[in-house]
Design an enzyme around this catalytic site. Structure first.
Site, short mmCIF file in Angstrom:
data_model
loop_
_atom_site.label_atom_id
_atom_site.label_comp_id
_atom_site.label_asym_id
_atom_site.label_seq_id
_atom_site.Cartn_x
_atom_site.Cartn_y
_atom_site.Cartn_z
CG ASP A 5 -2.35 0.88 0.90
OD1 ASP A 5 -2.42 1.47 -0.02
OD2 ASP A 5 -2.96 0.99 1.87
N GLY A 6 0.25 2.20 -0.60
CA GLY A 6 1.06 3.72 -0.68
C GLY A 6 0.08 4.53 0.11
CD GLU A 35 -1.25 2.30 -3.53
OE1 GLU A 35 -0.81 1.38 -3.45
OE2 GLU A 35 -1.94 2.88 -2.98
CG ASP A 87 -5.36 -0.30 -1.39
OD1 ASP A 87 -4.41 0.36 -2.06
OD2 ASP A 87 -5.44 -0.08 -0.30
CG HIS A 125 -9.36 2.13 3.98
ND1 HIS A 125 -8.30 1.84 4.94
CD2 HIS A 125 -9.14 2.76 2.95
CE1 HIS A 125 -7.44 2.85 4.48
NE2 HIS A 125 -7.74 3.23 3.27
#
Length: 152
Positions: free
Chosen positions: A13-14, A51, A73, A122
């Site tokens: 993730d970023g 990312e 994501d 999330h």
């Protein structure tokens, strides 16, 4: 015939506060006996760069060619690495944003057998949430670090 090791699993993730702004990346690489938690940040960057950096740092941590299942994501990362990169490569990455990072992803994909998957952000996925938390740590601290965590 020797048994093939199970694929490694990598969650990435970023994070960016402002775009551009201070950013961070997080990655969780899950092996047979332990997980490697990685994070880092840059003072002035974009979310997309972070990312990509998460995936790069995770894949770079793998010491020998392996099968790797990546979960992110970021549609930009997943579609870029699994589809768009082949056309970009033919055009020499001209006109592509972040060509330095895409070139490194291309190089890493030539070493590892990588499967790219998208996961909704999330949504309660524990490992995606952990990668997100590590990315926020990287953004706040601006420090590149990692820790090995034994699996139970």
């Amino acid at each position: 015939m020797p048994r093939q090791p199970k694929p490694l699993v990598l969650y990435t993730d970023g994070s960016c506060s402002g775009n551009p702004g201070p950013g961070g990346f997080g990655a969780v690489l899950i092996g047979k006996k332990e997980a490697l938690h990685m994070w880092g940040g840059e003072e002035h960057t974009t979310n997309n760069r972070m990312e990509l950096m998460a995936a790069i740092r995770g894949l770079q941590a793998i010491k020998r060619p392996r099968e790797v299942i990546v979960w992110s994501d970021s549609t930009y990362l997943v579609k870029g690495a699994s589809s768009w990169i082949y056309g970009w490569n033919k055009k020499g990455f001209k006109g592509v944003k972040n060509p330095d990072l895409w070139l490194e992803i291309d190089r890493l994909q030539s070493i590892h057998d990588v499967e790219w998957n998208w996961v909704k952000a999330h949504s309660g996925n524990e490992l995606n949430e952990l990668a997100d938390s590590l990315a926020h740590t990287g953004r706040r601290t601006q420090v590149y670090d990692e820790v090995r965590v034994p699996l139970q």
